[in-house]
Scaffold this motif. Structure first.
Motif, PDB file in Angstrom:
ATOM      1  N   ILE A 144      48.343  40.768  32.698  1.00 21.09           N
ATOM      2  CA  ILE A 144      47.645  41.297  33.874  1.00 21.09           C
ATOM      3  C   ILE A 144      46.462  40.414  34.304  1.00 21.09           C
ATOM      4  O   ILE A 144      46.283  40.155  35.505  1.00 21.09           O
ATOM      5  CB  ILE A 144      47.185  42.746  33.613  1.00 21.09           C
ATOM      6  CG1 ILE A 144      48.395  43.683  33.537  1.00 21.09           C
ATOM      7  CG2 ILE A 144      46.217  43.218  34.679  1.00 21.09           C
ATOM      8  CD1 ILE A 144      49.125  43.869  34.837  1.00 21.09           C
ATOM      9  N   PRO A 145      45.601  39.937  33.395  1.00 19.52           N
ATOM     10  CA  PRO A 145      44.484  39.073  33.838  1.00 19.52           C
ATOM     11  C   PRO A 145      44.947  37.825  34.594  1.00 19.52           C
ATOM     12  O   PRO A 145      44.297  37.411  35.557  1.00 19.52           O
ATOM     13  CB  PRO A 145      43.799  38.701  32.518  1.00 19.52           C
ATOM     14  CG  PRO A 145      44.124  39.819  31.586  1.00 19.52           C
ATOM     15  CD  PRO A 145      45.507  40.225  31.950  1.00 19.52           C
ATOM     16  N   GLU A 199      45.990  38.787  38.132  1.00 26.00           N
ATOM     17  CA  GLU A 199      44.827  39.016  38.989  1.00 26.00           C
ATOM     18  C   GLU A 199      44.243  37.701  39.499  1.00 26.00           C
ATOM     19  O   GLU A 199      43.850  37.591  40.660  1.00 26.00           O
ATOM     20  CB  GLU A 199      43.777  39.796  38.206  1.00 26.00           C
ATOM     21  CG  GLU A 199      42.555  40.169  39.022  1.00 26.00           C
ATOM     22  CD  GLU A 199      41.588  41.040  38.261  1.00 26.00           C
ATOM     23  OE1 GLU A 199      40.432  41.168  38.697  1.00 26.00           O
ATOM     24  OE2 GLU A 199      42.002  41.601  37.227  1.00 26.00           O
ATOM     25  N   PHE A 223      46.867  36.067  42.109  1.00 26.32           N
ATOM     26  CA  PHE A 223      47.502  36.944  43.088  1.00 26.32           C
ATOM     27  C   PHE A 223      47.413  36.375  44.499  1.00 26.32           C
ATOM     28  O   PHE A 223      48.389  36.392  45.257  1.00 26.32           O
ATOM     29  CB  PHE A 223      46.856  38.333  43.042  1.00 26.32           C
ATOM     30  CG  PHE A 223      47.594  39.359  43.861  1.00 26.32           C
ATOM     31  CD1 PHE A 223      48.678  40.027  43.318  1.00 26.32           C
ATOM     32  CD2 PHE A 223      47.234  39.638  45.173  1.00 26.32           C
ATOM     33  CE1 PHE A 223      49.371  40.964  44.054  1.00 26.32           C
ATOM     34  CE2 PHE A 223      47.913  40.566  45.915  1.00 26.32           C
ATOM     35  CZ  PHE A 223      48.993  41.240  45.358  1.00 26.32           C
ATOM     36  N   LYS A 276      46.173  49.324  35.794  1.00 25.58           N
ATOM     37  CA  LYS A 276      45.854  47.895  35.752  1.00 25.58           C
ATOM     38  C   LYS A 276      46.417  47.177  36.976  1.00 25.58           C
ATOM     39  O   LYS A 276      45.771  46.304  37.562  1.00 25.58           O
ATOM     40  CB  LYS A 276      46.418  47.266  34.475  1.00 25.58           C
ATOM     41  CG  LYS A 276      45.706  47.671  33.197  1.00 25.58           C
ATOM     42  CD  LYS A 276      44.358  46.978  33.079  1.00 25.58           C
ATOM     43  CE  LYS A 276      43.698  47.289  31.744  1.00 25.58           C
ATOM     44  NZ  LYS A 276      42.377  46.630  31.606  1.00 25.58           N
ATOM     45  N   VAL A 334      44.435  45.199  39.958  1.00 27.79           N
ATOM     46  CA  VAL A 334      44.739  43.848  40.436  1.00 27.79           C
ATOM     47  C   VAL A 334      44.781  43.815  41.963  1.00 27.79           C
ATOM     48  O   VAL A 334      44.214  42.932  42.613  1.00 27.79           O
ATOM     49  CB  VAL A 334      46.078  43.360  39.853  1.00 27.79           C
ATOM     50  CG1 VAL A 334      46.535  42.078  40.534  1.00 27.79           C
ATOM     51  CG2 VAL A 334      45.952  43.140  38.362  1.00 27.79           C
ATOM     52  N   ALA A 371      41.243  44.332  43.398  1.00 29.17           N
ATOM     53  CA  ALA A 371      40.408  43.145  43.256  1.00 29.17           C
ATOM     54  C   ALA A 371      40.740  42.087  44.294  1.00 29.17           C
ATOM     55  O   ALA A 371      39.885  41.274  44.667  1.00 29.17           O
ATOM     56  CB  ALA A 371      40.569  42.564  41.855  1.00 29.17           C
ATOM     57  N   ASN A 372      41.994  42.104  44.778  1.00 31.37           N
ATOM     58  CA  ASN A 372      42.399  41.135  45.790  1.00 31.37           C
ATOM     59  C   ASN A 372      42.491  41.763  47.182  1.00 31.37           C
ATOM     60  O   ASN A 372      43.170  41.232  48.066  1.00 31.37           O
ATOM     61  CB  ASN A 372      43.753  40.523  45.400  1.00 31.37           C
ATOM     62  CG  ASN A 372      43.651  39.612  44.210  1.00 31.37           C
ATOM     63  OD1 ASN A 372      43.301  38.445  44.339  1.00 31.37           O
ATOM     64  ND2 ASN A 372      43.942  40.149  43.014  1.00 31.37           N
ATOM     65  N   SER A 407      44.500  47.090  48.153  1.00 36.76           N
ATOM     66  CA  SER A 407      44.686  48.419  47.584  1.00 36.76           C
ATOM     67  C   SER A 407      45.570  49.313  48.440  1.00 36.76           C
ATOM     68  O   SER A 407      46.222  50.227  47.947  1.00 36.76           O
ATOM     69  CB  SER A 407      43.324  49.092  47.377  1.00 36.76           C
ATOM     70  OG  SER A 407      42.606  49.144  48.597  1.00 36.76           O
TER      71      SER A 407
END
Length: 1343
Positions: free
Chosen positions: A1212-1213, A1216, A1219, A1272, A1276, A1279-1280, A1283
């Motif tokens: 996942i990190p 992110e 992405f 999670k 992601v 954060a980008n 949403s």
């Protein structure tokens, strides 16, 4: 930084001149007006006000004067004039001021100069004046008595006008002075003098001085520790300090280096990482450079500094632990690493666990070896003594791992080093060991082994604890037989090794009481105590030139010729044991076996006692078991005759025979046939000891006949049950007699005996075959004679497995049956059926009924291997199979590499502690015979080359029985190699022996220049050529396991060996396996072997290859429509055993993914990896849907859970971060993964619907991980700034077919494996690997 000093000789001449009273002194008058009356020595100056008020008054008086600032120069000139008198200047430097009050005078801590330095307008001139004077003094080496007074004036000033100037003067003074005490005083005072803004500059200069003058290192490092340095400056100083550390020779500076380099406060992990790396390389205390006392002090202070840094900074602690745990090979470790782990262990409970885990892992991976511990005890004894309690506790934590022989060996080695190197602490160590043994039963045998090893080396170390050792006797009720033997050996050694032993009378009384007890368990303890007492009493310690001759007809009671003393006492104990055990056959067996063991282990023995005991046991054998004729040729319905005679008429003066049949059919009160094998074992051991390994005095017994029943196997069904039982007893005892003969004579160098030994082996094979044939024919339960004592049960009774129904066809296999007694390659379907029938009546091959063959069989391997039809008395393949079978079994016990966990099949009383010296001796014997074994291997291969059929079409081919033996030879030789090279002694030491053995297998000259890496690769390539000879799956497994063992010897060649393993495993999986009788392989043993091959194949593939295999399996499983269909690629995989490769695919996916992540990947490589993983998981879900099988579903559920966790933590990190730049690729990964997660959700519902407990226990964790994954992914997108693209709703409860579950009520309960043609083993909820391990659970659960 420099300061050019201008000479002011005219102004500051250091001479005593008379005061000019005519000149008005502005300096004195000003101070007088401000409240300070200046006096000359020895009268003290007087102030009427506080120092603070005085400083304020002087400041005002100077600044508010009408001539300001000219008055300041006048004031300074007046002061300088005063100070031309050196005595007055010294007086002004000292705190010679008192404050006058109404009723008393109070001393003031400040001096005149210090008070004036607090005046800003005077400070610069005074600084220059004072330091110039100090430099002049330093130049003449007269500054030592002045420096402390001067520095005190500058220490802690409230206001510094020009800090740079003060720093410059201090550095110049350091450069000029040659007096060590002056330099030390200056460096020590720097933190109190220099302001924070000048700390970086002053640090640079004093670090330069430190590199020039190593004597100042402690003071400068302490000084630097108190300075407020910037991160950049600290890094520069750290590098310079580390450079100095690498060339430093004086060990007493190390604590200061540690304190500075690991100074808490830095937030940069790399800073501490560099410091730790430098310290690991530099910390060493050569004994040739410093005195032992200096080394000890430095080591203890250094350890204390490291401990304080670990406590103060979590970053420092993590750096130390990462540096140690990051070692990948043995050469990466330093001796200081173990000390660091010991320090960690002493800090806190959390750090204890951390140190334990790292240490255990490094030992198991064979990275941290015992040679490093030897170095630790050679170089760090002061630290070890300081932390002795923690060292003992750390070692105990390793010792408690009774299932890990490497940890136990390692901890035992540490304890032995404690006793040899830390003599001052030996009593503490003994007390702690004894306490651990009394409170922790799991490691009692290991502790007793350590104590006995200590006693063997220097028993005087244990003498002060003799009374405490008796406490062990109170715990014998809960001990196994091996533990009781160790206890008795220990306490008897303490009792009989010293004339003034305080426990000798106690032990003597205990022996007599226990031997006279009616409780058989206590009597057994008495036998063990008595035999070990004899061991220490008969040691040869005196000159025995004049000894009394024993009487003609020696018996156990013939002890009158022994003089009073140890030998007489030993003979009395032997007589007492003999009288106490005559009515108990099992007890006699134990006595003779223990007597043989102690005679074997004794390096020297009293010749008088040896002659007596050898004659006594030989006469016992001759009088009770040897006859010259058959007294009665028919007893009841059974006819007797002399059989199995190998001696010719020319070899015998008179006919003798072993009366087995007569003693079984006509029992005698004072003679029991049980005594025969152990009695002869004792006879041959004593004769070898007496005649220096020569058995020519009793070699007639090897070929003498045996009185046995004469019968026809085909007519056995017509005989009465008692007659059949007597015949079976005779056969079992005859086999045991022959086994003891082979043990005795196998090591004899007389070639004339070799042919007889081979014939006796054939007789054993023939007898045991007859036993099997009889057991197939009878319809009742047979209880064979047992030579072992069931110590936890009723001693003296026969230990037998529970018999089953008299009709074998209707029987079900019971838990205590053990298939491992027959070679797997020989187990055709008919063989397995026969074995079940035999085992339904008795576990005939159980060691409890047959005497074990020892490693003297190794000597028989030196004979030339001949064809089965070429010689009747040579080493044939049939004999070779027999020898290798028992050699491998014994080697596995001695060269211990892994202890099986105790379960219901384990015989706890037979577990022996690993003995490193015995193992090394055994390994060297194998090494000596290895060239001949390689010759046998070539002989077998040559035969197989000529007789094997090529089977490209996978047709069913049947081979003659002769080929069975050759294939078995091949398999057993591979197993011999595997067991030998699996010895843990090769993991720590014995590299020369290892390389020599590998050279022998590869058949190269004894060239030491060839590296271990090249040898491993060469052997792997050589063995790869043997693939075509593996016509049985068990032979293929033996080949792969051998490669797996040698791969671990060289990390650099492991990749190439892994490639060879992968190719072999792929080829083995791609063929259809059959027995040598031409029947397709199936069943539990086949699936176990298949599991090993699949594990090797999958674990040696990369993720990309696993993806391709997964896609291939998805396409090919459609062909598995019936039980006889197989995969096109893996032709040995059908619908029944498909879960074997399916679960191995899941296991390999997790391991390979972790391994790839640990190598360090770019973000692009991360995305490619996780895409492949997602595709594999999707394929696995599709496979489990298509082949809806409980094993498949369970395996998928369990193997997917850790992969989801791994993706959340490490996948996942990366998603992110990438992405925005690679949106489509990431969305594709998530969409592929979503198919798997939805199926997992359905599987959670399915498990509750079916009430599948194995899955239900995992459901909460799985749902938690799925929920975490959802949030999670949402994080992601958020954060980008995407949403709005995320939508979340509630999934309907569906089963694995996609059907909606109407209610939560279960429809059926799934308790057993379904849809399995071969009834594959069920998965356990505890561990996946138990599926194919018959030792891990009951066989009724497996099948």
């Amino acid at each position: 930084m420099s300061l050019k000093r201008i000479s002011q000789t005219n102004e500051t001449t250091l001479t005593s001149q008379p005061k000019n009273p005519r000149r008005e002194d502005y300096f004195k008058s000003t101070l007088k007006d401000c409240g300070l009356l200046i006096k000359h020595p020895p009268v003290k100056c007087v102030t009427t006000v506080e120092v603070v008020v005085l400083i304020r008054n002087i400041k005002k008086a100077l600044q508010q004067h009408v001539d300001y600032p000219q008055n300041v120069s006048k004031f300074y000139s007046s002061l300088a004039e005063e100070c031309k008198d050196i005595n007055i200047f010294r007086y002004y430097l000292f705190p010679n001021i008192v404050r006058s009050t109404d009723d008393s005078e109070i001393s003031v801590s400040d001096s005149v100069i210090r008070i004036l330095l607090n005046i800003p307008i005077l400070q610069n001139k005074l600084v220059n004046y004072v330091f110039e004077l100090a430099i002049d003094l330093a130049a003449e080496s007269k500054c030592a008595s002045w420096i402390r007074m001067i520095l005190k004036c500058f220490s802690g000033l409230d206001n510094i006008v020009d800090g740079e100037k003060i720093a410059t003067h201090i550095i110049n003074l350091l450069d000029v002075t040659m007096e060590k005490i002056v330099k030390l005083e200056i460096v020590t005072a720097i933190p109190d003098i220099i302001g924070d803004q000048e700390h970086d500059n002053i640090a640079t200069e004093i670090s330069r001085i430190m590199s020039e003058d190593h004597d100042l290192i402690p003071a400068i490092l302490d000084c630097l520790s108190y300075l407020c340095l910037s991160e950049e400056q600290y890094e520069r100083l750290q590098k310079r300090t580390l450079n100095i550390l690498t060339v430093l020779s004086k060990c007493h500076h190390f604590p200061n280096f540690v304190k500075f380099l690991l100074m808490p406060g830095s937030k940069d992990n790399n800073v501490y990482k560099e410091a730790v790396h430098g310290l690991r390389n530099a910390l060493g205390w050569p004994s040739s450079i410093s005195k032992p006392q200096d080394i000890a002090t430095s080591q203890i202070l250094t350890a204390s500094a490291i401990r304080n840094s670990i406590i103060s900074s979590k970053l420092v602690a993590n750096c130390w632990m990462k540096a140690i745990s990051g070692c990948k090979i043995n050469a990466d470790h330093k001796a200081i690493d173990f000390i660091i782990l010991l320090i960690f262990f002493s800090v806190s409970e959390e750090k204890q666990k951390q140190a334990e885990n790292v240490l255990k892992k490094q030992i198991k991976l064979n990275i941290l070896r015992v040679d490093l511990i030897d170095e630790v005890f050679e170089n760090f004894i002061p630290i070890l003594k300081e932390y002795i309690k923690h060292l003992i506790n750390l070692t105990n934590s390793l010792l408690k791992n009774s299932t890990e022989p490497m940890l136990q060996t390692f901890s035992s080695h540490i304890y032995m080093l404690m006793f040899s190197k830390l003599l001052d602490c030996s009593q503490t160590v003994v007390a702690e060991l004894l306490q651990l043994g009394l409170t922790n039963k799991n490691c009692l045998l290991s502790i007793l082994s350590i104590l006995n090893s200590v006693a063997e080396n220097d028993i005087s170390l244990l003498k002060p604890q003799s009374i405490q050792m008796l406490m062990l006797l109170d715990r014998t009720d809960d001990m196994s037989l091996s533990e009781i033997k160790a206890v008795m050996n220990l306490v008897c050694g303490l009792a009989y090794s010293f004339e003034n032993s305080v426990i000798r009378d106690d032990i003597h009384m205990i022996i007599r009481k226990e031997l006279g007890s009616s409780n058989l368990q206590i009597k057994t303890q008495g036998i063990l105590a008595g035999t070990h007492a004899v061991k220490y009493l008969i040691k040869s310690t005196i000159d025995e030139n004049d000894v009394a001759e024993p009487p003609e007809d020696v018996t156990y009671g013939s002890i009158s010729h022994f003089p009073e003393g140890d030998l007489h006492e030993a003979a009395q104990i032997i007589e007492l044991i003999n009288r106490s055990t005559r009515r108990f056959p099992n007890m006699i067996t134990l006595f003779y076996d223990e007597l043989s063991n102690i005679i074997t282990t004794l390096p020297s023995i009293s010749k008088q006692f040896l002659a007596w005991i050898a004659d006594a046991v030989t006469n016992d054998l001759q009088h009770n078991f040897i006859v010259d004729n058959i007294e009665c040729d028919r007893i009841g319905d059974i006819k007797l005759g002399m059989q199995y005679c190998l001696n010719t008429d020319s070899e015998m003066d008179e006919m003798i025979a072993i009366n087995i049949g007569g003693l079984i059919l006509q029992e005698k009160d004072d003679v029991n046939i049980f005594m025969l094998p152990p009695l002869f074992h004792a006879v041959q051991i004593l004769h070898k000891k007496k005649y220096e390994s020569d058995l020519s005095s009793i070699d007639a017994l090897l070929g003498c006949p045996v009185v046995m029943p004469i019968f026809d196997v085909d007519s056995i069904e017509d005989m009465s049950n008692p007659a059949v039982i007597n015949i079976l007893d005779c056969l079992v005892h005859c086999s045991n007699w022959f086994r003891e003969l082979i043990n005795a004579f196998a090591s004899q160098s007389d070639l004339g005996l070799r042919s007889k030994i081979f014939l006796r082996i054939m007789h054993i094979h023939k007898i045991e075959t007859i036993i099997n044939q009889i057991l197939l024919k009878i319809n009742f339960k047979y209880t064979p004679p047992s030579y072992l004592i069931n110590f936890k049960g009723n001693i003296g009774e026969k230990s037998v497995p529970k018999a089953l129904n008299s009709k074998p066809a209707n029987n079900k296999k019971k838990h205590n049956q053990d298939d491992s007694v027959l070679p797997e390659t020989g187990r055709t379907q008919a063989t397995q059926n026969n074995l079940r029938s035999i085992q339904n009546k008795i576990g005939v091959m159980d060691n409890a009924f047959f005497r074990s063959l020892d490693l003297s069989l190794l000597d028989l391997l030196n004979a030339e291997l001949v064809g089965d039809n070429e010689a009747d008395t040579g080493l044939t393949t049939e004999i070779l199979v027999f020898i290798l079978q028992y050699v491998n079994s014994n080697l596995e016990k001695v060269l211990l590499s892994k202890i099986k966990r105790n379960n219901f099949l384990s015989k706890e009383d037979n577990v022996e502690m690993y003995n490193s010296s015995k193992a090394e001796e055994c390994a060297r014997k194998v090494h000596d015979v290895l060239p001949k074994v390689v010759e046998h291997l070539k002989f077998v291969i040559a035969h197989l080359d000529n007789h094997l059929h090529t089977n490209s079409q996978n047709e069913l081919i049947s081979y003659p029985p002769e080929m069975h033996r050759y294939v078995l030879c091949l398999e057993y030789i591979y197993n011999l190699f595997t067991i030998y090279f699996r010895w843990i002694g090769f993991k720590n030491q014995n590299i020369a022996l290892l390389k020599s053995s590998l050279r022998t297998i590869f058949n190269v000259d004894n060239d030491n220049s060839v590296s271990l890496k090249d040898l491993v690769f060469a052997v792997a390539k050589y063995v790869q050529k043997h693939e075509k000879y593996c016509v049985q799956i068990s032979s293929a497994v033996a080949l792969l396991e051998f490669l797996n063992i040698i791969k671990d010897f060289s990390a650099s060649s492991s990749t190439t060996v892994s490639k060879i393993q992968r190719e072999l495993a792929n080829n083995f999986l791609s063929q259809s396996w059959q027995t040598l009788d031409g029947i397709l392989e199936k069943g539990l043993a086949f699936n176990q072997n298949l599991d090993i091959i699949a594990k090797v194949f999958f674990i040696n593939n990369e993720v990309l290859s696993l993806k391709n295999i997964s896609l291939l399996l998805v396409n090919e499983i459609e062909a598995l429509k019936s039980r006889n269909n197989t995969l096109n690629t893996f032709k040995c995989i059908n619908k029944a055993n498909f879960p074997v490769i399916y679960r191995n695919l899941g296991t390999a996916l997790q391991d390979v993914t972790k391994s790839r992540l640990n190598k360090g990947l770019t973000n692009n490589e991360h995305l490619e990896l996780w895409k492949d993983v997602a595709i594999i998981l999707r394929c696995m879900s599709e496979i489990s849907k298509t082949l809806e099988n409980r094993n498949n579903l369970t395996a998928f559920f369990k193997k997917t859970l850790p992969m989801i966790k791994l993706f959340i933590s490490q996948g996942i990190p990366i998603l992110e971060l990438e992405f925005k730049s690679r949106t489509q690729e990431i969305l594709e990964i998530l969409k592929i993964l979503q198919q798997t997660t939805r199926f997992l959700q359905s599987l959670c519902c399915h498990s509750r619907l079916k009430k599948d407990t194995a899955l239900m226990s995992k459901v909460p964790d799985m749902r938690q991980q799925l929920e975490t994954l959802i949030y999670k992914v949402k994080a992601v997108l958020t954060a980008n700034k995407c949403s709005e693209a995320f939508w979340m709703g509630n999934l309907k409860n569906k089963n694995i077919h996609g059907e909606i579950i109407a209610s939560q009520e279960s429809v059926e309960t799934e308790e057993s494996v379904e849809d399995c043609d071969e009834q594959l083993p069920d998965d356990s909820d505890n561990t996946d690997d138990e599926m194919l391990d018959p030792d891990s659970k009951s066989l009724s659960d497996i099948v």
